[in-house]
Design a protein around this motif. Structure first.
Motif, PDB file in Angstrom:
ATOM      1  N   LYS A  70    -122.735  60.529  97.086  1.00 14.32           N
ATOM      2  CA  LYS A  70    -121.439  60.234  97.684  1.00 14.32           C
ATOM      3  C   LYS A  70    -120.579  61.485  97.796  1.00 14.32           C
ATOM      4  O   LYS A  70    -120.770  62.458  97.064  1.00 14.32           O
ATOM      5  N   LYS A  71    -119.632  61.450  98.707  1.00 12.79           N
ATOM      6  CA  LYS A  71    -118.694  62.553  98.877  1.00 12.79           C
ATOM      7  C   LYS A  71    -117.307  62.090  98.454  1.00 12.79           C
ATOM      8  O   LYS A  71    -116.753  61.147  99.024  1.00 12.79           O
ATOM      9  N   ASN A  72    -116.768  62.726  97.422  1.00 11.05           N
ATOM     10  CA  ASN A  72    -115.408  62.420  96.995  1.00 11.05           C
ATOM     11  C   ASN A  72    -114.864  63.594  96.195  1.00 11.05           C
ATOM     12  O   ASN A  72    -115.559  64.611  96.014  1.00 11.05           O
ATOM     13  N   ASN A  89    -118.146  55.099  92.048  1.00 12.67           N
ATOM     14  CA  ASN A  89    -117.898  56.335  92.789  1.00 12.67           C
ATOM     15  C   ASN A  89    -119.013  57.366  92.628  1.00 12.67           C
ATOM     16  O   ASN A  89    -118.845  58.536  92.980  1.00 12.67           O
ATOM     17  N   ASP A  90    -120.150  56.932  92.082  1.00 11.07           N
ATOM     18  CA  ASP A  90    -121.336  57.779  91.959  1.00 11.07           C
ATOM     19  C   ASP A  90    -121.195  58.854  90.889  1.00 11.07           C
ATOM     20  O   ASP A  90    -121.975  59.797  90.855  1.00 11.07           O
TER      21      ASP A  90
END
Length: 318
Positions: A100-102, A122-123
């Protein structure tokens, strides 16, 4: 017959109690591998050799994918494939690629000697079954811009303004990494009731346990700063495993950033920005250290060294 059944049941309870009382010992590690080794033209074998030298049970791996060239304050999006699978295969570990990208991730992964279960929302973390005990491991990579030590030392890095006070640095750090910490706080709820929880990562922010009044008086740091990310980790019940083993930053300074220049280089500031944190009932630190290319900066020396960061490790019992 009933007496025999009761005796067998009592024996099973004693056996379960003995198992519950038997402590678990784990070695954990956090390692920023600098673009999967690609940015320095390093093979995966060199990164694997560093991990083998520590022989950890669980590793938080940062930068499993290459950095762009240039990688600067304005643009540093990971490129290319992740080396997490190749690294895990060489080591014989389970792995989880954080896709994921955050705000709390930058091409990370978690490797484990033990089976990896479900990831958090959120991984940021995964559940790991350690011989029937519930363990959670989180791997975070927080933003490096703006970088407050540079701001305080008048070292240019992007258009960030220079700062003069601890309060200014704290406010800047909160603005930069606060969103990532909120994502982490959400994902941490999954670890409620776990036997042990570990957090690894490149926080791109020093620790309040290193930037103390004593360290400033010893000229190790420009001033004392209660850095908000490490302070938040303490508030969440986590122990900085390295500082638990070495509580005096003047007697035992530690630098994970950087291996690329000398400590005396006026264009940089060496610091400990990579961490291994732990939380769990009765958790004690057996040993801890820095892993790197040379002594005295490293407690465990490995050559050749493939990264611009040194790694951190700790062995704990819980």
């Amino acid at each position: 017959m009933r007496a025999l059944m009761l005796a067998a049941f009592a024996a099973s309870l004693l056996s379960s109690a003995a198992l519950a009382a038997d402590p678990t010992e784990l070695t954990v590690m956090s390692f920023n591998i600098w673009g999967g080794g690609a940015n320095a033209g390093k093979p995966v074998d060199e990164t694997a050799a560093v991990i083998k030298a520590v022989n950890p049970d669980i590793i938080g791996v940062l930068e499993t994918r290459p950095e762009p060239n240039p990688c600067d304050a304005d643009n540093c999006v990971p490129t290319g494939p992740s080396v997490a699978k190749a690294l895990a295969e060489k080591l014989g570990y389970f792995y989880y690629d954080q896709d994921k990208k955050n705000a709390a991730l930058w091409a990370g992964a978690i490797l484990s000697r033990y089976p990896i279960g479900k990831a958090t929302d959120n991984d940021l973390g995964v559940e790991i079954d350690v011989k029937g005990r519930k363990v959670f491991a989180y791997s975070l990579h927080l933003t490096d811009y703006p970088y407050q030590p540079y701001q305080l030392l008048n070292i240019e890095y992007g258009p960030a303004p220079f700062l003069k006070t601890a309060d200014e640095a704290i406010a800047s750090a909160k603005a930069a990494r606060g969103p990532a910490l909120e994502l982490f706080a959400h994902d941490l709820k999954a670890a409620d009731g776990a036997d042990a929880t570990f957090v690894f990562g490149d926080f791109n922010e020093p620790s309040h346990l290193d930037w103390t009044e004593a360290a400033a008086a010893a000229k190790q740091q420009p001033l004392a700063v209660a850095w908000p990310t490490s302070t938040r980790m303490a508030e969440l019940g986590f122990t900085d495993l390295f500082r638990a083993a070495f509580p005096n930053p003047v007697a035992k300074p530690a630098f994970t950033w950087t291996t690329k220049n000398e400590i005396s280089d006026p264009t940089d500031h060496h610091d400990r920005i990579d961490f291994t944190y732990g939380r769990g009932k009765g958790m004690t630190v057996v040993k801890a250290g820095i892993v790197g290319e040379r002594a005295p900066e490293a407690d465990i020396v490995v050559t050749p060294w493939p990264s611009d960061h040194r790694a951190t490790m700790a062995t704990v019992r819980f």
